[in-house]
Each structure stands twice: as C-alpha cells, then as structure tokens.
Design a protein around this motif. Structure first.
Motif, mmCIF file in Angstrom:
data_model
loop_
_atom_site.group_PDB
_atom_site.id
_atom_site.type_symbol
_atom_site.label_atom_id
_atom_site.label_comp_id
_atom_site.label_asym_id
_atom_site.label_seq_id
_atom_site.Cartn_x
_atom_site.Cartn_y
_atom_site.Cartn_z
ATOM 1 N N CYS A 151 0.863 -1.303 0.218
ATOM 2 C CA CYS A 151 -0.005 0.001 -0.131
ATOM 3 C C CYS A 151 0.869 1.422 0.140
ATOM 4 C CB CYS A 151 -0.774 -0.028 1.270
ATOM 5 S SG CYS A 151 -1.911 1.491 1.407
ATOM 6 N N ALA A 152 0.554 2.202 -0.889
ATOM 7 C CA ALA A 152 1.235 3.337 -0.760
ATOM 8 C C ALA A 152 1.458 4.384 0.133
ATOM 9 C CB ALA A 152 0.647 4.382 -1.981
ATOM 10 N N PHE B 111 0.780 -6.633 -0.279
ATOM 11 C CA PHE B 111 -0.433 -7.443 -0.937
ATOM 12 C C PHE B 111 -0.072 -8.735 -1.281
ATOM 13 C CE2 PHE B 111 -1.411 -2.976 -2.070
ATOM 14 C CZ PHE B 111 -2.528 -2.786 -1.867
ATOM 15 N N GLU B 112 -0.795 -9.634 -1.212
ATOM 16 C CA GLU B 112 -0.445 -11.037 -1.307
ATOM 17 C C GLU B 112 -0.360 -11.654 -2.984
ATOM 18 O OE1 GLU B 112 0.387 -13.130 1.004
ATOM 19 O OE2 GLU B 112 -0.180 -11.387 2.590
ATOM 20 N N ILE B 113 -1.071 -10.529 -3.628
ATOM 21 C CA ILE B 113 -0.664 -10.932 -5.115
ATOM 22 C C ILE B 113 0.170 -10.151 -5.882
ATOM 23 C CG2 ILE B 113 -3.225 -11.747 -5.378
ATOM 24 C CD1 ILE B 113 -3.907 -9.016 -6.432
ATOM 25 N N MET B 114 0.632 -10.482 -6.929
ATOM 26 C CA MET B 114 1.758 -9.944 -7.816
ATOM 27 C C MET B 114 0.923 -9.265 -8.938
ATOM 28 S SD MET B 114 4.644 -10.523 -6.309
ATOM 29 C CE MET B 114 5.924 -10.028 -7.258
ATOM 30 N N PHE B 115 1.506 -7.959 -9.207
ATOM 31 C CA PHE B 115 1.012 -7.152 -10.244
ATOM 32 C C PHE B 115 2.047 -7.161 -11.401
ATOM 33 C CE2 PHE B 115 -1.091 -5.640 -6.415
ATOM 34 C CZ PHE B 115 -2.610 -5.540 -6.928
ATOM 35 N N PRO C 77 -7.635 -1.513 1.085
ATOM 36 C CA PRO C 77 -9.252 -1.121 1.421
ATOM 37 C C PRO C 77 -9.064 -0.182 2.669
ATOM 38 C CG PRO C 77 -8.902 -3.291 0.749
ATOM 39 C CD PRO C 77 -7.465 -2.989 1.020
ATOM 40 N N HIS C 78 -8.352 -0.484 3.600
ATOM 41 C CA HIS C 78 -8.256 0.407 4.771
ATOM 42 C C HIS C 78 -8.081 1.657 4.637
ATOM 43 C CE1 HIS C 78 -8.317 0.996 9.148
ATOM 44 N NE2 HIS C 78 -7.196 1.885 9.011
ATOM 45 N N CYS C 79 -7.000 2.119 3.735
ATOM 46 C CA CYS C 79 -6.482 3.573 3.581
ATOM 47 C C CYS C 79 -7.447 4.010 2.599
ATOM 48 C CB CYS C 79 -5.130 3.380 3.059
ATOM 49 S SG CYS C 79 -3.882 3.140 4.259
ATOM 50 N N LYS D 182 -7.908 7.408 4.932
ATOM 51 C CA LYS D 182 -6.525 7.657 4.805
ATOM 52 C C LYS D 182 -5.918 8.046 6.101
ATOM 53 C CE LYS D 182 -3.648 10.605 1.811
ATOM 54 N NZ LYS D 182 -3.466 11.982 0.955
ATOM 55 N N PRO D 183 -4.566 7.470 6.362
ATOM 56 C CA PRO D 183 -3.705 7.796 7.442
ATOM 57 C C PRO D 183 -3.375 9.234 7.702
ATOM 58 C CG PRO D 183 -2.555 6.328 5.947
ATOM 59 C CD PRO D 183 -3.780 6.400 5.506
ATOM 60 N N LYS D 184 -2.977 9.715 8.862
ATOM 61 C CA LYS D 184 -2.396 10.883 8.774
ATOM 62 C C LYS D 184 -0.980 10.994 8.424
ATOM 63 C CE LYS D 184 -6.245 12.388 10.886
ATOM 64 N NZ LYS D 184 -7.162 13.118 10.444
ATOM 65 N N PHE D 185 -0.251 9.992 8.446
ATOM 66 C CA PHE D 185 1.291 9.893 7.897
ATOM 67 C C PHE D 185 1.042 9.588 6.254
ATOM 68 C CE2 PHE D 185 0.332 5.905 9.701
ATOM 69 C CZ PHE D 185 0.369 4.705 8.794
ATOM 70 N N ASN D 186 2.106 10.032 5.804
ATOM 71 C CA ASN D 186 2.113 10.239 4.256
ATOM 72 C C ASN D 186 2.690 8.847 3.566
ATOM 73 O OD1 ASN D 186 2.727 13.120 5.221
ATOM 74 N ND2 ASN D 186 1.993 13.235 3.077
ATOM 75 N N LYS D 187 3.472 8.080 4.352
ATOM 76 C CA LYS D 187 4.019 6.831 3.691
ATOM 77 C C LYS D 187 4.635 6.223 5.260
ATOM 78 C CE LYS D 187 5.922 6.312 -0.056
ATOM 79 N NZ LYS D 187 5.191 5.323 -0.681
#
Length: 201
Positions: free
Chosen positions: A4-5, A11-15, A28-30, A34-39
């Motif tokens: 997740c960015a 992630f369990e799958i490869m892209f 999905p959670h973000c 969206k979290p308060k931190f950037n990364k």
C-alpha cells in the motif's frame, strides 16, 4: 513490494510491472480512512521468524539487537532520507520506561540517525497518558486507547518540517497515526513512518 502506498501493507498478489505501479496501490483500509502520515515503510513481516528478534529486543533486554535492526531499517528508508528533516521515536510513558529501563524505538532511531546522518528529537513528542498493552484490543479499541495520549513539547522546532517517526512494530497503525496527527497539528508538514516489522493478517 507490492505494498500500500500509504500504510505499507503488503499485498498477497503480484501485479504486472509492479515497480512502476507500486506507488499507486492503496489497501481497502486506507481507501476508507487515509492515515495521517504520508507513507509507512517496514522491513519484515511480523511472524514466527521475526518474533525471535523482536520479542527479546522489546522485553528481554536484548538491546544489542537494535544495531542490526536499525541497519536494516536505515537501508529500507535510505531512498527517502532527503524527504525528512528530523527523526522522532515513538515515546513510551515514564511508568513503562521505569519498568523496562529503555525505549526500544529510541534505540532504533539512534542507529538509523547515525547511518542516515539525521538529527533525532527525543523529547519533543511526549506520551502523557499511561495505557495498558494493546495486544488484545480490536482496531477500534486501539484507536480509542491511544486517543489524546501524546503531546508536542515544543511546536517551533517541528513547524514546517518533515518528520520520520520510528517504531519497532506496526500492528493496526493506531499509535503511529495518533503520533502523526499530533505532530501535524503542531505544525509538521509531512510525516513518514518506519518500523522494523509489520503485522499482516
């Protein structure tokens, strides 16, 4: 990778062509909140193998483990070292410090700082409320448990600055998110997070 960015959840799958697209993956959670931190960047998954390092380091005085853990974290963070000005370890309450005798996050931050040549702010973010262990709590309960648990001692130092928060393990991200929230409210511009391990469920 791929992860997740924002929160770094793997992630369990490869892209296909994942190296060029990894910055666009969002869990999905973000997407929902969206979290308060950037990364957030983590080195390993929290599993039976990494527990053999983390648990003795955190609870059995194996403070010498900080050196190798910090080196691995510094290597992971290195591509982003020009994006932050200060390093701040997640603080622990004085009551827990007296019992444990050390803050494991501060030990990691010290190693990372020496390698990346960045200053550490040890007494800017303060944990002003003692909370029991969160290991048995749900995501919602963890958020409530850490709410209003932190304060910034000197706003002027971090105002307009980019911060790297350091911790040993990220479980749900509730503690790190609360730290980021308080730092941004105090004037910090961007917040990055680095942990040694990431809980994956």
């Amino acid at each position: 990778e791929p992860r997740c960015a924002y929160c770094g959840y793997p992630f369990e799958i490869m892209f296909p062509n994942q190296k060029t697209k990894s910055n666009y993956f969002v869990c999905p959670h973000c997407l929902k909140s969206k979290p308060k931190f950037n990364k957030c960047l983590s080195v390993v998954r929290y599993n039976d193998a990494s527990k053999k390092i983390i648990l003795p380091f955190k609870h059995a005085d194996k403070t010498n483990y900080a050196r190798i853990m910090g080196k691995m974290m510094a290597s992971t963070i290195s591509p982003y070292k020009d994006k932050f000005d200060y390093i701040i370890p997640v603080p622990i309450h004085l009551k827990r410090m007296l019992k444990r005798k050390y803050n494991q996050s501060a030990l990691l931050a010290n190693v990372i700082a020496k390698i990346l040549k960045k200053p550490v702010l040890y007494n800017i973010l303060i944990r002003n409320k003692f909370k029991e262990s969160q290991g048995h709590l749900s995501i919602k309960e963890r958020k409530l448990n850490v709410k209003n648990s932190f304060m910034v001692k000197n706003n002027s130092i971090i105002k307009g600055k980019n911060i790297l928060i350091v911790d040993d393990v990220m479980t749900t991200g509730a503690t790190l998110n609360e730290c980021a929230k308080v730092l941004k409210h105090a004037g910090a511009r961007k917040i990055f997070v680095a942990t040694f391990a990431r809980v994956v469920k």
